[in-house]
Design a protein around this motif. Structure first.
Motif, PDB file in Angstrom:
ATOM      1  N   GLU A  49     -46.734  24.553   3.237  1.00 15.13           N
ATOM      2  CA  GLU A  49     -45.457  23.903   3.520  1.00 15.13           C
ATOM      3  C   GLU A  49     -45.157  22.804   2.502  1.00 15.13           C
ATOM      4  N   SER A  50     -46.171  22.034   2.153  1.00 15.99           N
ATOM      5  CA  SER A  50     -45.963  20.930   1.211  1.00 15.99           C
ATOM      6  C   SER A  50     -45.616  21.445  -0.179  1.00 15.99           C
ATOM      7  N   PHE A  51     -46.362  22.445  -0.645  1.00 14.29           N
ATOM      8  CA  PHE A  51     -46.055  23.019  -1.949  1.00 14.29           C
ATOM      9  C   PHE A  51     -44.715  23.750  -1.926  1.00 14.29           C
ATOM     10  N   GLY A  52     -44.372  24.323  -0.771  1.00 17.33           N
ATOM     11  CA  GLY A  52     -43.085  24.992  -0.654  1.00 17.33           C
ATOM     12  C   GLY A  52     -41.923  24.031  -0.857  1.00 17.33           C
TER      13      GLY A  52
ATOM     14  N   ASN B 228     -48.153  14.074  -2.939  1.00 18.36           N
ATOM     15  CA  ASN B 228     -49.258  13.476  -2.179  1.00 18.36           C
ATOM     16  C   ASN B 228     -49.213  13.987  -0.750  1.00 18.36           C
ATOM     17  N   PHE B 229     -50.337  14.499  -0.252  1.00 17.66           N
ATOM     18  CA  PHE B 229     -50.395  14.912   1.154  1.00 17.66           C
ATOM     19  C   PHE B 229     -51.839  15.160   1.544  1.00 17.66           C
ATOM     20  N   GLY B 230     -52.052  15.400   2.844  1.00 17.81           N
ATOM     21  CA  GLY B 230     -53.406  15.589   3.339  1.00 17.81           C
ATOM     22  C   GLY B 230     -53.627  16.883   4.084  1.00 17.81           C
TER      23      GLY B 230
ATOM     24  N   PRO C  16     -46.652  23.012 -12.940  1.00 15.45           N
ATOM     25  CA  PRO C  16     -47.913  23.270 -12.229  1.00 15.45           C
ATOM     26  C   PRO C  16     -47.994  22.455 -10.948  1.00 15.45           C
ATOM     27  N   LEU C  17     -48.702  23.003  -9.979  1.00 12.19           N
ATOM     28  CA  LEU C  17     -48.913  22.304  -8.714  1.00 12.19           C
ATOM     29  C   LEU C  17     -50.027  21.281  -8.886  1.00 12.19           C
ATOM     30  N   MET C  18     -49.721  20.044  -8.525  1.00 13.70           N
ATOM     31  CA  MET C  18     -50.721  18.977  -8.622  1.00 13.70           C
ATOM     32  C   MET C  18     -50.610  18.068  -7.406  1.00 13.70           C
ATOM     33  N   VAL C  19     -51.690  17.979  -6.634  1.00 12.36           N
ATOM     34  CA  VAL C  19     -51.758  17.020  -5.529  1.00 12.36           C
ATOM     35  C   VAL C  19     -52.351  15.742  -6.102  1.00 12.36           C
TER      36      VAL C  19
END
Length: 601
Positions: free
Chosen positions: A216-219, A209-211, A229-232
């Motif tokens: 950086e967040s996915f890193g 969770n991020f905005g 898989p990448l999932m926000v």
């Protein structure tokens, strides 16, 4: 039957690569008559999935008594989404946060001071099990593996921001599996070491969770999960409001830019919120960072769809980004809901609180003060009364740990207000013959996030004059539940400064959305035809309460305000066709970065 799976680091649905494009809509914040409209507008924007939390306190409002009808009909909401061709993500974890009262936990959990929340305490787990025994069988037929629209289910919510009890997460996972949940399970946490260490378990898919700060967040996520898989799960595209603070917005261009960056990475996303809705009744939550901050009635969230369901510039900006990535609208965009200004409504009758106590509650004698949960009360107000012996000259009345706002009366006259965020003592002088002391306490919403989650309401420690605790109390619970107002006796309105109910009527030919302006009134609760619209307060930012058209009826409609500080000279409200969420403060990238790093708001 279909199944969402993870293969070779990506989502696969029915054997084909699949990107989740989801938006959050909470059924419990929207009147059921408008569920279809909001879901169609989600699909028309290009999204293929809807996500919703499931709040425990809505479905088990009293211990052992379950509710799944009306605005609580989660099965109907999910079924409707499926009929419209949307997939569904459900988040039924015992705790949801969501700026919702107590983070979705039921208030009756606080009757047991020894029970530990959100951990492997067997007493707490037994309560969860009983709830899941009722809830999960309603969801199982709606799973995609059984032909329904639910493709994924959350195990727990942002747990790494609260604790690190891995066995608790495993217990919840096993509870879902044993009850027949065989779709993709996941957790969701902020993108920090602490949150990912505490909130994830190895055999359950992790999401973040991020905005902002996408790379950086996915890193950080990739340091923990390099083959998923990448999932926000929550892309915070707006923000919520507290009373006594400005209304928050986030620029549409910035939101679109971040969404574009997410999609460029190949990520899936759930926009939180796509449509915020309303904290009707007493269900708003609160935060506590440096001080207690209650959330307003509106949960507009500066979302792509407004609280009242209108398309915004943010909607159009997101639609443009999705189009850039080859994602087309899934259906035509429905027309906006009609809004109408019904005009001024005089509240010509009133019912003073202190004259109606026997109609609203039964007195309970107690030696000492107790919080409302000890009396089986969840929401509303509680009144503590005692006789104070005199004489006392210029002493100080201390209300020790008020939760959250107390109005104090001596022999029926206002003595002052003590607030959780401003707990100053009040000067008190008592004549030789003594005086009656009344303390009316409002529960303004339990904390929904962070280490101060346990938040009993009323007066939690006691009331004292100087250092002397006062005993021998008469206590009345005032939950003001639906139907209780029908017991009141009204008379022609008089000018008064005491808490009172004010009533008036408006005749309606066509039922449309409208907005109740409370100009001139101070603080209280508003009802329309017995439905609790929520809190109003001149402290702002919110200046008008949203009234969905389905709450009105052709012919005569009853409006009631419970005003805590006396009516204006002209006791009237206005039903207008224009919303007013208050003065604006922008949510900038610096703020979102703080939230991401230290998610304690």
């Amino acid at each position: 039957m279909s199944l969402l799976e993870i293969k070779e680091g990506r989502y696969v649905l029915d054997g084909e690569p699949f990107r989740i494009l989801s938006g959050a809509i909470h059924y419990f914040r929207v009147v059921p008559e408008y569920w279809k409209d909001r879901l169609q507008k989600l699909k028309a924007c290009g999204f293929n999935t809807v996500e919703t939390y499931i709040p425990w306190n809505v479905h088990e409002p009293q211990e052992g008594a379950f509710q799944f009808e009306g605005m609580a009909d989660v099965e109907q909401f999910i079924s409707l989404a499926g009929q419209l061709g949307l997939h569904v993500i459900v988040r039924p974890s015992p705790y949801i946060c969501a700026e919702w009262e107590f983070g979705g936990l039921p208030a009756w959990l606080l009757q047991d001071n020894s029970m530990q929340l959100r951990c492997s305490d067997p007493v707490f787990l037994a309560k969860v099990d009983r709830y899941y025994d009722q809830l999960i069988p309603k969801l199982v037929p709606l799973l995609s593996t059984n032909g329904g629209p639910i493709v994924a289910v959350q195990v727990e919510n942002e747990y790494g921001s609260f604790g690190n009890d891995t066995s608790y997460l495993q217990y919840l996972r096993d509870g879902l599996l044993s009850r027949g949940v065989d779709v993709l399970l996941f957790t969701s946490d902020g993108p920090t070491d602490e949150m990912l260490l505490g909130g994830t378990i190895e055999d359950v898919h992790a999401t973040v969770n991020f905005g902002s700060r996408v790379a950086e967040s996915f890193g950080k996520f990739r340091e923990y999960r390099d083959h998923e898989p990448l999932m926000v799960m929550e892309y915070w595209n707006g923000w919520f409001d507290h009373w006594m603070e400005p209304h928050h917005i986030r620029e549409a261009s910035e939101v679109a830019e971040v969404l574009d960056e997410m999609l460029e990475t190949g990520a899936s996303v759930n926009v939180y919120m796509f449509h915020g809705g309303t904290n009707f009744g007493f269900y708003n939550g609160a935060n506590h960072i440096e001080t207690y901050e209650p959330t307003v009635t509106s949960y507009d969230y500066d979302s792509p769809l407004t609280e009242w369901g209108d398309v915004t510039g943010k909607y159009e900006a997101m639609r443009s980004v999705l189009g850039k990535h080859g994602i087309e609208p899934g259906c035509p965009l429905p027309e906006p809901m009609l809004k109408y200004a019904y005009g001024q409504v005089t509240l010509s009758e009133y019912s003073p609180l202190f004259g109606q106590l026997d109609q609203l509650s039964s007195p309970v004698k107690q030696p000492s003060i107790q919080p409302m949960e000890k009396f089986g009360q969840a929401y509303g107000f509680i009144l503590y009364s005692t006789w104070v012996k005199g004489p006392r000259l210029g002493q100080k009345l201390h209300i020790q740990e008020v939760r959250d706002r107390a109005q104090v009366f001596l022999d029926g006259q206002p003595l002052g207000v003590v607030e959780r965020w401003n707990p100053q003592p009040l000067e008190i002088t008592v004549p030789k013959e003594g005086a009656r002391l009344d303390i009316l306490v409002e529960n303004m919403g339990r904390i929904n996030y962070g280490p101060l989650l346990r938040d009993p309401k009323g007066i939690t420690e006691g009331a004292r004059i100087d250092n002397q605790f006062q005993y021998d109390w008469t206590i009345r619970t005032l939950p003001l539940e639906q139907g209780s107002l029908a017991q009141l006796n009204y008379e022609p309105v008089k000018r008064s400064m005491e808490p009172a109910f004010y009533r008036g009527y408006v005749d309606v030919e066509e039922t449309c959305d409208t907005f109740l302006r409370f100009d001139g009134w101070n603080k209280g609760i508003a009802w329309i035809n017995g439905f609790n619209l929520g809190r109003y307060w001149q402290a702002g930012p919110q200046r008008a309460l949203y009234v969905p058209g389905p709450l009105l009826r052709q012919g005569r409609n009853e409006i009631v305000l419970f005003e805590l500080h006396g009516s204006p000279d002209m006791p009237a409200i206005t039903l207008t066709d224009k919303p007013d969420l208050g003065n604006i403060a922008a949510v900038d990238d610096t703020f979102l970065n703080f939230v991401q790093d230290d998610e304690n708001v």
